[in-house]
Design a protein around this motif. Structure first.
Motif, mmCIF file in Angstrom:
data_model
loop_
_atom_site.group_PDB
_atom_site.id
_atom_site.type_symbol
_atom_site.label_atom_id
_atom_site.label_comp_id
_atom_site.label_asym_id
_atom_site.label_seq_id
_atom_site.Cartn_x
_atom_site.Cartn_y
_atom_site.Cartn_z
ATOM 1 N N VAL A 89 56.686 1.389 46.808
ATOM 2 C CA VAL A 89 56.707 2.468 47.792
ATOM 3 C C VAL A 89 56.956 1.877 49.173
ATOM 4 N N VAL A 90 57.663 2.656 50.012
ATOM 5 C CA VAL A 90 57.932 2.274 51.401
ATOM 6 C C VAL A 90 57.241 3.282 52.307
ATOM 7 N N VAL A 91 56.512 2.799 53.308
ATOM 8 C CA VAL A 91 55.792 3.663 54.243
ATOM 9 C C VAL A 91 56.411 3.498 55.627
ATOM 10 N N PHE A 92 56.824 4.626 56.231
ATOM 11 C CA PHE A 92 57.359 4.664 57.585
ATOM 12 C C PHE A 92 56.312 5.325 58.483
ATOM 13 N N ALA A 93 56.100 4.787 59.678
ATOM 14 C CA ALA A 93 55.101 5.374 60.582
ATOM 15 C C ALA A 93 55.590 5.298 62.021
ATOM 16 N N ARG A 94 55.123 6.261 62.831
ATOM 17 C CA ARG A 94 55.438 6.277 64.263
ATOM 18 C C ARG A 94 54.147 6.339 65.070
ATOM 19 N N HIS A 95 54.178 5.612 66.175
ATOM 20 C CA HIS A 95 53.069 5.669 67.133
ATOM 21 C C HIS A 95 53.579 5.519 68.559
ATOM 22 N N GLN A 96 54.592 4.669 68.754
ATOM 23 C CA GLN A 96 55.161 4.492 70.096
ATOM 24 C C GLN A 96 56.190 5.565 70.398
ATOM 25 N N ASN A 97 57.025 5.901 69.446
ATOM 26 C CA ASN A 97 57.969 6.999 69.588
ATOM 27 C C ASN A 97 57.175 8.301 69.586
ATOM 28 N N GLN A 153 51.770 14.600 58.974
ATOM 29 C CA GLN A 153 51.247 14.400 60.309
ATOM 30 C C GLN A 153 49.826 13.854 60.155
ATOM 31 N N VAL A 154 49.433 12.975 61.041
ATOM 32 C CA VAL A 154 48.150 12.293 60.889
ATOM 33 C C VAL A 154 46.983 13.266 60.903
ATOM 34 N N THR A 155 47.185 14.428 61.492
ATOM 35 C CA THR A 155 46.097 15.408 61.573
ATOM 36 C C THR A 155 45.865 16.148 60.253
ATOM 37 N N GLU A 156 46.726 15.942 59.257
ATOM 38 C CA GLU A 156 46.576 16.665 57.996
ATOM 39 C C GLU A 156 45.342 16.168 57.240
ATOM 40 N N ASP A 190 43.345 3.534 67.165
ATOM 41 C CA ASP A 190 43.578 2.658 68.315
ATOM 42 C C ASP A 190 45.040 2.616 68.726
ATOM 43 N N HIS A 191 45.945 2.672 67.759
ATOM 44 C CA HIS A 191 47.371 2.551 68.077
ATOM 45 C C HIS A 191 48.073 3.897 68.195
ATOM 46 N N GLY A 192 47.376 4.959 67.895
ATOM 47 C CA GLY A 192 47.952 6.283 68.113
ATOM 48 C C GLY A 192 49.002 6.698 67.105
ATOM 49 N N PHE A 193 48.857 6.316 65.841
ATOM 50 C CA PHE A 193 49.790 6.782 64.815
ATOM 51 C C PHE A 193 49.705 8.303 64.716
ATOM 52 N N HIS A 194 50.857 8.942 64.626
ATOM 53 C CA HIS A 194 50.841 10.409 64.595
ATOM 54 C C HIS A 194 51.710 10.997 63.484
ATOM 55 N N SER A 195 52.582 10.192 62.883
ATOM 56 C CA SER A 195 53.507 10.746 61.892
ATOM 57 C C SER A 195 53.812 9.670 60.850
ATOM 58 N N VAL A 196 53.834 10.060 59.543
ATOM 59 C CA VAL A 196 54.004 9.108 58.446
ATOM 60 C C VAL A 196 54.933 9.703 57.404
ATOM 61 N N ALA A 243 65.177 -0.565 59.661
ATOM 62 C CA ALA A 243 64.539 0.719 59.967
ATOM 63 C C ALA A 243 63.659 0.689 61.207
ATOM 64 N N VAL A 244 63.263 -0.492 61.665
ATOM 65 C CA VAL A 244 62.414 -0.628 62.856
ATOM 66 C C VAL A 244 63.209 -1.343 63.939
ATOM 67 N N PRO A 245 63.393 -0.740 65.131
ATOM 68 C CA PRO A 245 62.824 0.532 65.592
ATOM 69 C C PRO A 245 63.773 1.726 65.445
ATOM 70 N N GLY A 246 64.873 1.562 64.704
ATOM 71 C CA GLY A 246 65.855 2.634 64.642
ATOM 72 C C GLY A 246 65.304 3.933 64.097
ATOM 73 N N LEU A 247 64.360 3.860 63.150
ATOM 74 C CA LEU A 247 63.802 5.067 62.549
ATOM 75 C C LEU A 247 62.293 5.131 62.708
ATOM 76 N N ALA A 248 61.626 4.024 62.556
ATOM 77 C CA ALA A 248 60.162 4.013 62.577
ATOM 78 C C ALA A 248 59.666 2.943 63.531
ATOM 79 N N ASP A 249 58.385 3.063 63.909
ATOM 80 C CA ASP A 249 57.742 2.037 64.729
ATOM 81 C C ASP A 249 57.042 0.990 63.873
#
Length: 817
Positions: free
Chosen positions: A403-411, A361-364, A383-389, A281-287
Motif C-alpha cells: 500500500v502507498v500512503v499520500f499525505a498533506r500538511h504543508q500544502n 480528511q483527518v477529521t473523519e 504537531d505537523h498539521g496533517f489534514h488530508s490522506v 510524488a513529493v512535493p508534486g502531489l503530496a507532502d
C-alpha cells in the motif's frame, strides 16, 4: 509559474513611471509601532519620518478605539488583508478620512507586520476621464479585466476583475497592482505594464494567484496591452485575464505522469523503484509519502495471484521507502526496513482489505479511532498539521503487493478526487516496476542458490597446494552467470586446478556449469592429461549445443535460448617434481608470482573455446618452485565495459604483489582492487600457493624385468617403510608391491619403476612402458590367475592407472592414520 514577455528591454523602470509620492505607505509592527514611513505618507499626514518612526500608530487616528473593539481587533489580526475607511489626524490637527488597504506579512524572523497603503490622488466620484477609461475598456475587453492610468494606478475593473482582486473599485482606485496584491508575480506584471505602455506591444504572462478568502489558488493567463483614444493619446494600460486553473492542474498532472514514466523503474531493484515513486510524488502531489510492502510478497512470490486479503486481522508490512518535503522525513512513524503491524481499522489495512483507493480528511472518525490507539502517530499528525490522506493499494498482475500512503500538511489544499485518480495512476506504474523487480529478485535468488550449490562448498584437503577462492555474482541487471572453479585431488599426491566460464547468464548458464563441472571431475578421475581432458570436454559441449538446438525452444531471452559455449583452464601440479602442466580453451592466461615477488602471465597456447570442435588443444609444462602463487580467474575479473582487459590485468598484477596475511585476505584485496563497485559480469578467482614434497618422503627404484627381482624390490620397500615408521602397513604394502611389480614384469614392457610416496596416505606406484591398462575381473573357481587386482582393491583405499608420455602408471593408495 512560467512567465513570458516580449518587449523593449530598454524601457523605463517601474519606479520611473509610477510616481512613488502618489501612494502613502507605512508599516506597523505587531506591537502597534510605526516602523516605515514613505514620502507619500508625509505628504498625506504632514509627519516626517524622523517625527513618526518608532511612535505608536494610534497617534495617527482621529478617534480613540473603543474598549469593546477588542474582539474586532483580534479578528482583524488573523486576516491576511484588510481594506476600509479610516479617520486620521493630520499633523496640523485637522481630521482626514481616507480609504486604507492593509496587508499582513510574516517576516523572516517569524514576527509579523502590517503594510498600509492609501492613494493620495483618490477621487471619490468618477470623473470624465474615468468614464473615458471605462468606455475604452468596454470597447476592448470581454473577460476579467482592469484598467490602469499612465502612472500604473488602478482606475477601474469589470465585475470579473473585481472578483479576481477580491476588492471593489473604490478600495483599489489610485493604488498600484503590487499594493493591491502582495503576492509573487505582481512586480513582474508591473514591469510588463511599463513595456506595454511605452512600446504599444501586447505582453503575456501566466501567474498562479490566490485571492484572500479563496480556498485554492487560481492560474491566470494574463494579457497586457496599451489603451489610447482615437486621436492616439495614451490613456494607460489594460489587463485581461483568463482563468486557466483546470488546464493548469491538468497540465501539472500530465507532467507528473510523464516524469513518473521516465524515473520509476530505472533498475530492477525493489527498494529503489519504491523510492523513485516517493521522489516523483513529493512535493508534486503530496507532502509525505510512504510505500509499505506485505511481508509475504518480499519473502516469496505467491504461486497464485493474491486478489483479496482476508479481513479482520492485522497486516504486517515492511517500510521500503518514504519521502517528505522536509529532509530526513521527521514525520515518519516507521523507519525504512522495519516491519510494522497495522491493526484492522487502520487506513492501510482498510485500503488493502477493500482493494480500492481511499481519500480521507483527518477529521473523519475512522482516522480518529485509529490514531487514538497509537500515541506517536497521533502526536505526529497533531504537531505537523496533517489534514488530508490518500491510501492506494499497490497491485500488479492480480497480485496485491502493499500500500502507498499520500499525505498533506504543508500544502493547505486538501486532496480532491482528481488527486486520487492521479495517485492511482502513479501507483499503478510503480506497482508494475516493483512487481517486475520482485519477480526478478526471486528468479535471481534461485539462480544464485543453484550457482552456489553447484560450486565447491569446501575445498578438499591435499598436500600439493594451499588454496583460496572467491565467486562474486554480477550486478542485478547482468544476472547470475556460469563461472566456476574446482580443486580436484589426483593420484600421486598431485592436484588439478580448474576455472571455467559458461556463455550467458541465468539458470540455464548455472545448470550448464554444473554439468561441465561434473564432467571435468569425471574426466579428472581417470587421470587424463590436460589437453586430452579439454578435448573430451569440447566434444561434450558440442553435444550439449546440438541437443539444445534440437529442442527448438523459441524465446526472446538469450539466457534460455539454447546457446551453449564455455571457456576453461585446466592445470595439474605435481608436488614431487614441482612441475605444473596446463592447457586452456579460450580462457584468460593464468598469472604466476614467483617466491621473489615477480608476477608474470604464463605463455600458454590459446586453444579454441569449448564447443567449437575440430581444433586441437596443446598443453605446456612449467616449473613452479615451492611458494609460487598460481592465480586462475575468469574474464569477469579483468574485463569491463569501462576499461580494456589490459587495464584489468595490470590491476591484477599489482594486487597480487600487495602484502596479505593470508590467501583469503589476498583474494579480498584482488577483488577490491580489480573489480568495479557494480561488476558487469560474474567473476571466479582461485589462488594456489605451491608446496613441495620433501625428498625423504619419496623412494624410487628401477625394477629389472626378471621375476627373481621381485623379492629384492619387496625387501627394499619394507626397509623404507621401517625408516618412515610405517611398519603397521608393511604386510599390506608387501602384497601390493609383489602384485603390481609381478604384473608389470609379466605383462608389460621395460623400463619398470617402483615409487613409494609418504603423504597423507601411502602411495605405491609401478610405471612401465606399456600403454595397456589392467582390468580387474572376478576369477572363476579353478582359474589360476585374475585374483591379484581384486586383492589390491580390497586392501587399499583407492587404486587405478594413469597414462604417461612413455606408457602408464598403476597406483594404489593406503590409509596410514
Amino acid at each position: 509559474m512560467e512567465q513570458a514577455a516580449v518587449g523593449d528591454q530598454g524601457a523605463r523602470s517601474v519606479s520611473d513611471v509610477v510616481g512613488e509620492e502618489l501612494t502613502a505607505r507605512a508599516t506597523v509592527d505587531e506591537t502597534g509601532t510605526v516602523t516605515g514611513w514613505s514620502e507619500g505618507a508625509e505628504g498625506l499626514l504632514g509627519y516626517s519620518s524622523a517625527q513618526i518612526l518608532g511612535r505608536p500608530a494610534i497617534l495617527l487616528l482621529a478617534e480613540e478605539p473603543m474598549a469593546g473593539d477588542h474582539q474586532t481587533r483580534l479578528r482583524l489580526s488573523q486576516l491576511p488583508r484588510w481594506g476600509g475607511r479610516l479617520a486620521l489626524r493630520h499633523r496640523d490637527g485637522h481630521r482626514l478620512e481616507t480609504l486604507v488597504l492593509a496587508h499582513r506579512r510574516t517576516l523572516d524572523d517569524g514576527s509579523s507586520e502590517w503594510l498600509l497603503f492609501s492613494a493620495r490622488n483618490r477621487e471619490e466620484h468618477p470623473s470624465d476621464t474615468d468614464v473615458l477609461f471605462r468606455q475604452a475598456f468596454l470597447d476592448s475587453v470581454c473577460c476579467s479585466a482592469a484598467v490602469y492610468d499612465t502612472k500604473l494606478r488602478f482606475r477601474s475593473a469589470n465585475r470579473g476583475g473585481s472578483d479576481a482582486m477580491g476588492l471593489s473599485d473604490d478600495a483599489m482606485r489610485g493604488l498600484r497592482l503590487t499594493e493591491v496584491l502582495d503576492q509573487a508575480g505582481m512586480a513582474e506584471a508591473e514591469r510588463l505594464m511599463v513595456i506595454a505602455l511605452e512600446t504599444g506591444e501586447p505582453q503575456y504572462m501566466e501567474v498562479l494567484m490566490r485571492t484572500p478568502g479563496e480556498p485554492r489558488a487560481h492560474a491566470w493567463a494574463c494579457f497586457i496591452y496599451r489603451l489610447q483614444n482615437p486621436e492616439g493619446r495614451v490613456l494607460g494600460v489594460a489587463t485581461a485575464g483568463h482563468d486557466m486553473t483546470e488546464q493548469y492542474w491538468a497540465r501539472n498532472r500530465l507532467q507528473l505522469i510523464a516524469e513518473a514514466g521516465q524515473r520509476i523503474g530505472s533498475t530492477l531493484d525493489v527498494t529503489r523503484s519504491a523510492q523513485e515513486l516517493a521522489d516523483v510524488a513529493v512535493p508534486g502531489l503530496a507532502d509525505f509519502l510512504s510505500v509499505d510492502l506485505l511481508v509475504s510478497s518480499l519473502d516469496d512470490l505467491p504461486e497464485q495471484p493474491l486478489t483479496a486479503l482476508s479481513e479482520g486481522g492485522p497486516l504486517k508490512l515492511r517500510r521500503v521507502a518514504h519521502q517528505s518535503v522536509h529532509p530526513g522525513s521527521p514525520k515518519a512513524v516507521v523507519a525504512p526496513g522495519r516491519v510494522y503491524e497495522y491493526p484492522a481499522g487502520s487506513l492501510p489495512a482498510e485500503s488493502l482489505y477493500s482493494g480500492r483507493a481511499r481519500l480521507y480528511q483527518v477529521t473523519e472518525p475512522v482516522i480518529a479511532d485509529w490514531v487514538a490507539r497509537e500515541p506517536l502517530r497521533s502526536s505526529r499528525i497533531r504537531d505537523h498539521g496533517f489534514h488530508s490522506v490518500m491510501t492506494v493499494p499497490l497491485s500488479a498482475q492480480g497480485t496485491t503487493l502493499g500500500v502507498v500512503v499520500f499525505a498533506r500538511h504543508q500544502n493547505p489544499y486538501p486532496f480532491q478526487q482528481d488527486d486520487l485518480v492521479l495517485a492511482e495512476e502513479l501507483t499503478a506504474r510503480a506497482a508494475v516496476c516493483i512487481d517486475n523487480a520482485l519477480r526478478y529478485a526471486h528468479e535471481r535468488g534461485t539462480a544464485v542458490t543453484l550457482q552456489r550449490s553447484l560450486l565447491p562448498q569446501r575445498l578438499p584437503e591435499q598436500t600439493a597446494v594451499e588454496v583460496a577462492s572467491r565467486y562474486l555474482p554480477a550486478s542485478a541487471r547482468a544476472g547470475v552467470g556460469g563461472d566456476w572453479f574446482d580443486v580436484i585431488p589426483l593420484s600421486g599426491a598431485r592436484v588439478a586446478l580448474v576455472v571455467g566460464d559458461v556463455v550467458g547468464h541465468g539458470i540455464h548458464a548455472s545448470a550448464t556449469m554444473g554439468r561441465l563441472r561434473t564432467a571435468v571431475r569425471t574426466l579428472a578421475d581417470i587421470d587424463l592429461p590436460p589437453d586430452e581432458l579439454l578435448t573430451h570436454l569440447d566434444d561434450l559441449v558440442g553435444r550439449l549445443a546440438t541437443e539444445a538446438a534440437d529442442t527448438k525452444q523459441v524465446t526472446l531471452d538469450r539466457e534460455t535460448s539454447g546457446e551453449v559455449g564455455a571457456t576453461c583452464l585446466y592445470a595439474v601440479y605435481d608436488p614431487v617434481t614441482c612441475r605444473c602442466t596446463l592447457a586452456r580453451a579460450g580462457h584468460p592466461l593464468p598469472a604466476v608470482m614467483s617466491p621473489d615477488g615477480a608476477v608474470e602471465l604464463l605463455d600458454l597456447p590459446a586453444g579454441p573455446p569449448l564447443g567449437v570442435g575440430g581444433l586441437p588443444f596443446e598443453a605446456r609444462e612449467t616449473e613452479l618452485p615451492e611458494g609460487s602463487l598460481l592465480t586462475l580467474y575468469t574474464d569477469g575479473l579483468v574485463e569491463s565495459r569501462n576499461h580494456d582487459i589490459d587495464v584489468g590485468i595490470s590491476r591484477l598484477r599489482q594486487a597480487l604483489t600487495t602484502p596479505a596475511a593470508s590467501l583469503d585476505a589476498l583474494c579480498d584485496t584482488v577483488l577490491t582492487t580489480v573489480l568495479p563497485q557494480r561488476p558487469d559480469d560474474d567473476a571466479a578467482l582461485l589462488i594456489a600457493r605451491t608446496r613441495a614434497l620433501k625428498a625423504d618422503r619419496v623412494a624410487t627404484w628401477d625394477v629389472p624385468p626378471d621375476p627373481s627381482a621381485v623379492a629384492g624390490i619387496r625387501k627394499k620397500a619394507l626397509g623404507r617403510l621401517e625408516a618412515w615408521g610405517l611398519t603397521d602397513v608393511a604386510f599390506v604394502t608387501e602384497l601390493i608391491v609383489s602384485e603390481l611389480v609381478t604384473n608389470a614384469i609379466r605383462y608389460a614392457a621395460p623400463p619398470i619403476q617402483l615409487r613409494l610416496i609418504h603423504d597423507r596416505t601411502l602411495i605405491c606406484e609401478v610405471s612401465d612402458a606399456s600403454s595397456t591398462a589392467p582390468h580387474m575381473r572376478r576369477a572363476r573357481t579353478y582359474d589360476e590367475g585374475g585374483r591379484g587386482l581384486l586383492l589390491v582393491a580390497q586392501l587399499t583405499r583407492h587404486w587405478g592407472s594413469r597414462p604417461t608420455p612413455t606408457g602408464k602408471t598403476i597406483w594404489a593408495e593406503q590409509n596410514i592414520e
